[in-house]
Design an enzyme around this catalytic site. Structure first.
Site, mmCIF file in Angstrom:
data_model
loop_
_atom_site.group_PDB
_atom_site.id
_atom_site.type_symbol
_atom_site.label_atom_id
_atom_site.label_comp_id
_atom_site.label_asym_id
_atom_site.label_seq_id
_atom_site.Cartn_x
_atom_site.Cartn_y
_atom_site.Cartn_z
ATOM 1 N N TYR A 32 1.025 -1.313 0.023
ATOM 2 C CA TYR A 32 -0.075 0.010 -0.032
ATOM 3 C C TYR A 32 0.798 1.064 0.190
ATOM 4 C CZ TYR A 32 0.878 1.118 4.842
ATOM 5 O OH TYR A 32 1.544 1.572 6.154
ATOM 6 N N ARG A 51 8.238 3.449 -5.144
ATOM 7 C CA ARG A 51 8.233 2.349 -3.922
ATOM 8 C C ARG A 51 7.096 1.584 -3.776
ATOM 9 N NH1 ARG A 51 7.605 5.126 2.176
ATOM 10 N NH2 ARG A 51 5.424 5.532 1.409
ATOM 11 N N ARG A 100 -7.919 -21.437 0.712
ATOM 12 C CA ARG A 100 -6.756 -20.531 1.386
ATOM 13 C C ARG A 100 -5.737 -21.414 1.491
ATOM 14 N NH1 ARG A 100 -4.687 -20.855 6.382
ATOM 15 N NH2 ARG A 100 -4.069 -18.955 7.132
ATOM 16 N N HIS A 102 -1.097 -21.187 1.282
ATOM 17 C CA HIS A 102 0.045 -20.136 1.497
ATOM 18 C C HIS A 102 0.325 -19.612 0.165
ATOM 19 C CE1 HIS A 102 -1.078 -21.198 5.654
ATOM 20 N NE2 HIS A 102 -0.156 -20.047 5.852
ATOM 21 N N LYS A 149 6.484 -1.935 2.147
ATOM 22 C CA LYS A 149 5.512 -1.304 2.619
ATOM 23 C C LYS A 149 4.068 -2.200 2.470
ATOM 24 C CE LYS A 149 3.476 3.320 2.859
ATOM 25 N NZ LYS A 149 3.439 3.119 4.108
ATOM 26 N N GLU A 182 12.996 2.980 13.724
ATOM 27 C CA GLU A 182 11.895 4.048 13.371
ATOM 28 C C GLU A 182 10.836 4.259 14.188
ATOM 29 O OE1 GLU A 182 9.830 2.984 9.588
ATOM 30 O OE2 GLU A 182 9.801 1.035 9.966
ATOM 31 N N LEU A 206 10.828 1.399 6.939
ATOM 32 C CA LEU A 206 10.646 1.872 5.854
ATOM 33 C C LEU A 206 11.369 2.957 5.103
ATOM 34 C CD1 LEU A 206 8.022 1.057 4.109
ATOM 35 C CD2 LEU A 206 7.106 3.238 4.959
HETATM 36 N N1 PDD Z 1 3.075 5.451 7.431
HETATM 37 N N2 PDD Z 1 7.553 3.931 8.562
HETATM 38 C C1 PDD Z 1 6.434 3.358 8.752
HETATM 39 C C2 PDD Z 1 6.391 2.021 9.487
HETATM 40 C C3 PDD Z 1 5.266 3.683 8.291
HETATM 41 O O1 PDD Z 1 4.185 3.099 8.444
HETATM 42 C C4 PDD Z 1 5.476 5.256 7.603
HETATM 43 C C5 PDD Z 1 4.000 5.613 6.874
HETATM 44 C C6 PDD Z 1 6.791 5.792 7.494
HETATM 45 C C7 PDD Z 1 6.901 7.021 6.807
HETATM 46 O O2 PDD Z 1 6.856 6.937 5.572
HETATM 47 P P1 PDD Z 1 6.197 8.271 4.594
HETATM 48 O O3 PDD Z 1 7.023 9.396 4.792
HETATM 49 O O4 PDD Z 1 6.603 7.578 3.166
HETATM 50 O O5 PDD Z 1 4.827 8.497 4.737
HETATM 51 C C8 PDD Z 1 7.564 5.276 8.070
HETATM 52 C C9 PDD Z 1 1.892 5.575 6.676
HETATM 53 C C10 PDD Z 1 1.570 7.138 6.461
HETATM 54 C C11 PDD Z 1 0.652 4.872 7.173
HETATM 55 O O6 PDD Z 1 0.652 3.654 7.275
HETATM 56 O O7 PDD Z 1 -0.546 5.535 7.273
#
Ligand code: PDD
Length: 285
Positions: A32, A51, A100, A102, A149, A182, A206
């Site tokens: 996403y 990304r 279902r 895997h 992501k 993070e 991320l």
């Molecule tokens: N979250 N790290 C994680 C684990 C994240 O889920 C996000 C963003 C970021 C920051 O990434 P960016 O600058 O590309 O938004 C870092 C989004 C916004 C969410 O899950 O809603």
């Protein structure tokens, strides 16, 4: 009424329905993005799509959408939803299978879902108006592929909840070596002696688009020193400033960690300088 997109159709969000056999639902098997947009202008559209394309490739989801296809979708959602302050959520799951199991199905059509949701107005570079965050800390107990992501966000959700239950707006995460990775839904930065420092990109975090824009903007400006290097939690606790970054928060100052003030407990001047540069240049990304 919010207008969404599902598998080729634009429709009211509450009418969007997927199969319970969708692997996004059963396994969190999807990728996403969230792209911020203000008055019709997106921030970081191209890097967000890049990304997502690399995430889809990393997990073997085959979708032949071009950047242009995504651009048309985003602009249509922005127009349909009033072109105000919007987050555009883009989601591709591997698709719905008949069973279902895997292993990846041999033939399956990815599910493409997108919707727009209202977000707060863009942060203003102003010490008096800054939204400061109080955060928790926890050992990062997610998986070893945090650079992807993935829609499988239970690890992030549990970490966020740990902070939320203490009244905190985020949770800073550290690995088994006591090094900052993070936050549960943001990247993290510290400032020490006027140097802006953030952990380097690897599988533990991320590659945030906001993180990228912050670093690139500061690098181009040249007046503030930056370092991408390992950050220990001792350094976090003795930092002058701590920031968290994400698409909707931009650069958010952290003024308290586990109940202890960061630096002098006030939003700092380095934050002001960085957010000023970010606000001025973000639509170039
Ligand atoms: N979250 N790290 C994680 C684990 C994240 O889920 C996000 C963003 C970021 C920051 O990434 P960016 O600058 O590309 O938004 C870092 C989004 C916004 C969410 O899950 O809603």
């Amino acid at each position: 009424m919010s207008i969404a997109f599902l598998d080729g159709n634009y429709l009211p969000l509450e009418e969007a329905k997927i199969s319970p056999m969708d692997r996004g639902f059963l396994f969190g098997d999807g990728i996403y993005e969230v792209v911020p947009s203000y008055a019709g202008k997106m921030v970081g559209f191209a890097p967000h799509i890049a990304r997502m394309q690399s995430g889809l490739a990393a997990v073997g989801i085959k979708l032949d959408w071009t950047e242009q296809d995504w651009s048309e979708l985003c602009h249509r959602l922005i127009d349909e939803n009033g072109a105000g302050n919007l987050g555009i959520y883009l989601h591709v799951s591997r698709g719905a299978d008949s069973k279902r199991f895997h292993a990846f199905p041999e033939t399956v059509t990815p599910t493409v879902f997108a919707f727009a949701f209202e977000i707060a107005p863009a942060p203003v570079a102003d010490l008096a108006q800054a939204k400061a965050y109080k955060v928790s800390t926890n050992q990062d107990l997610r998986w070893d592929r945090c650079h992807i992501k993935s829609t499988a966000l239970l690890g992030n959700v549990l970490h966020f909840q740990q902070g939320y239950e203490k009244g905190h707006g985020e949770t800073l995460l550290y690995n088994a070596n006591n090094e900052l990775t993070e936050a549960s839904a943001c990247n993290a930065f510290i400032v020490k002696d006027n140097v802006v420092i953030t952990p380097p990109l690897d599988n533990q975090l991320l590659p945030g688009i906001t993180r990228h824009i912050v670093l690139d903007t500061l690098r181009r400006d040249g007046s503030i020193a930056i370092e991408e290097r390992t950050v220990t939690m001792d350094e976090v606790h003795s930092a002058d400033e701590v920031w968290i970054t994400s698409s909707s928060k931009e650069i958010a100052p952290v003024t308290e960690i586990d109940g202890v003030p960061v630096g002098n407990g006030q939003v700092g001047n380095m934050w002001l300088a960085a957010q000023t540069l970010f606000s001025a240049g973000k639509f170039d990304y």
